[in-house]
Design an enzyme around this catalytic site. Sequence first.
Site, PDB file in Angstrom:
ATOM      1  CG  LEU A 196       1.190   6.971 -10.123  1.00 17.47           C
ATOM      2  CD1 LEU A 196       2.112   6.261 -11.103  1.00 17.47           C
ATOM      3  CD2 LEU A 196      -0.123   7.338 -10.800  1.00 17.47           C
ATOM      4  N   GLY A 203       3.618   0.781  -2.928  1.00 12.49           N
ATOM      5  CA  GLY A 203       3.859  -0.600  -3.326  1.00 12.49           C
ATOM      6  C   GLY A 203       4.574  -1.380  -2.250  1.00 12.49           C
ATOM      7  CB  THR A 204       5.865  -4.821  -2.319  1.00 17.62           C
ATOM      8  OG1 THR A 204       4.674  -5.217  -2.990  1.00 17.62           O
ATOM      9  CG2 THR A 204       6.277  -5.874  -1.326  1.00 17.62           C
ATOM     10  CB  VAL A 216       4.585   3.846  -7.437  1.00 20.66           C
ATOM     11  CG1 VAL A 216       4.717   3.969  -8.959  1.00 20.66           C
ATOM     12  CG2 VAL A 216       5.075   2.478  -6.971  1.00 20.66           C
ATOM     13  CE  LYS A 272       7.118  -0.478  -8.423  1.00 20.98           C
ATOM     14  NZ  LYS A 272       6.680  -1.884  -8.557  1.00 20.98           N
ATOM     15  CG  ASP A 301       4.677 -10.555  -5.921  1.00 17.40           C
ATOM     16  OD1 ASP A 301       3.815 -11.286  -5.392  1.00 17.40           O
ATOM     17  OD2 ASP A 301       4.812  -9.349  -5.658  1.00 17.40           O
TER      18      ASP A 301
HETATM   19  P1  ADP Z   1       2.779  -3.737  -5.355  1.00 14.01           P
HETATM   20  O1  ADP Z   1       4.182  -3.803  -4.857  1.00 14.01           O
HETATM   21  O2  ADP Z   1       1.735  -3.845  -4.300  1.00 14.01           O
HETATM   22  O3  ADP Z   1       2.531  -4.663  -6.520  1.00 14.01           O
HETATM   23  P2  ADP Z   1       3.487  -1.503  -6.938  1.00 14.01           P
HETATM   24  O4  ADP Z   1       4.721  -1.053  -6.268  1.00 14.01           O
HETATM   25  O5  ADP Z   1       3.664  -2.301  -8.186  1.00 14.01           O
HETATM   26  O6  ADP Z   1       2.558  -2.278  -5.926  1.00 14.01           O
HETATM   27  O7  ADP Z   1       2.594  -0.282  -7.301  1.00 14.01           O
HETATM   28  C1  ADP Z   1       2.058   0.625  -6.360  1.00 14.01           C
HETATM   29  C2  ADP Z   1       1.061   1.524  -7.062  1.00 14.01           C
HETATM   30  O8  ADP Z   1       1.664   2.193  -8.149  1.00 14.01           O
HETATM   31  C3  ADP Z   1      -0.120   0.780  -7.624  1.00 14.01           C
HETATM   32  O9  ADP Z   1      -1.284   1.513  -7.353  1.00 14.01           O
HETATM   33  C4  ADP Z   1       0.122   0.726  -9.104  1.00 14.01           C
HETATM   34  O10 ADP Z   1      -1.076   0.786  -9.832  1.00 14.01           O
HETATM   35  C5  ADP Z   1       0.978   1.943  -9.362  1.00 14.01           C
HETATM   36  N1  ADP Z   1       1.944   1.653 -10.437  1.00 14.01           N
HETATM   37  C6  ADP Z   1       2.987   0.803 -10.387  1.00 14.01           C
HETATM   38  N2  ADP Z   1       3.670   0.764 -11.544  1.00 14.01           N
HETATM   39  C7  ADP Z   1       3.020   1.611 -12.381  1.00 14.01           C
HETATM   40  C8  ADP Z   1       3.221   2.013 -13.749  1.00 14.01           C
HETATM   41  N3  ADP Z   1       4.224   1.527 -14.479  1.00 14.01           N
HETATM   42  N4  ADP Z   1       2.356   2.898 -14.271  1.00 14.01           N
HETATM   43  C9  ADP Z   1       1.330   3.385 -13.542  1.00 14.01           C
HETATM   44  N5  ADP Z   1       1.087   3.053 -12.264  1.00 14.01           N
HETATM   45  C10 ADP Z   1       1.915   2.180 -11.678  1.00 14.01           C
END
Ligand code: ADP
EC number: 2.7.11.22
Length: 303
Positions: free
Chosen positions: A13, A16-17, A21, A36, A129
């Site tokens: 998907l 992320g940080t 994911v 994640k 955050d």
């Molecule tokens: P960041 O750390 O930059 O906030 P995330 O780790 O939360 O990014 O997410 C990385 C990617 O995964 C993003 O594109 C986000 O849209 C997707 N994502 C994160 N959590 C979910 C979820 N529960 N359902 C669908 N997509 C998700």
Amino acid sequence: KKVADRYLKQEVLGQGTYGVVFKATDTKTGQTVAIKKIRLGKQREGVNITALREIKMLKELKHPHIILLIDAFPHKENLHLVFEFMETDLEAVIRDSNIFLSPADIKSYLLMTFKGLAYCHDKWVLHRDMKPNNLLIGVDGQLKLADFGLARIFGSPNRKFTHQVFARWYRAPELLFGAKQYGAAVDVWAAGCIFAELLLRRPFLQGNSDIDQLSKIFAAFGTPNADQWPDVTDLPDYVEYQFVPAPSLRSLFPAVSDDALDLLSKMFTYDPKARISIEQALEHRYFTSAPAPTDPAKLPKPI
Ligand code: ADP
């Protein structure tokens, strides 16, 4: 192949940080989930001890406006966190120029955001955050806060990741001045920035360094004086800035209601001790005056 004998991995998907994911199917329930993967690497031992206890606590955060942490387990070199899958996020909504957001729509998104935040603050959990892409939106239009507490467990998000830079725009002035002890007020400031972004349809205070971020804040609200923020000079990274007078908040948000403007000004109070709490924000007349918030199922969504 299944992960932990239960989750069928699908596409990635995003990055992320803390790691990648991916989408997956929970074969136990048939539910679509987002997993994640957090690289533990050398940190592994330390993370196991402190993080697992905190993760247990995150699993206990159950609220309609908080992303549910379904499962958490170590697998190979990674920690896997399993969340309910969400369709889109508030950043995508704000950036979509085909979407018109009415004052009632904005109120609905804010109400859901504030309710989720209030639930966590009530349990003494900070988000740390808050930003539009951490506010996920489900098929039913329900908004849920994601990444709760991760900043605390896995350390402040690493600045070498470019996408993290954006978090600066939501950072409270006490954090920019290096405050080591801070509280729920940092999330309220960030929520205020999200409120402003929904109104303006672009990030409100876009600093390109921490110093520049403070300059942007001062340009918007004036340099804080000792009456407004008595303890500011005690903060570790405090430096005196050239005096800038405060423009009227009205001039920055010409089209918004008086109620919205009043709530915004209270969320952007400099002194974290004087800043409105999220609980108080929910009781602000902005939420009871017309227009009523849009039913989440009827909120506009990106196609
Ligand atoms: P960041 O750390 O930059 O906030 P995330 O780790 O939360 O990014 O997410 C990385 C990617 O995964 C993003 O594109 C986000 O849209 C997707 N994502 C994160 N959590 C979910 C979820 N529960 N359902 C669908 N997509 C998700």
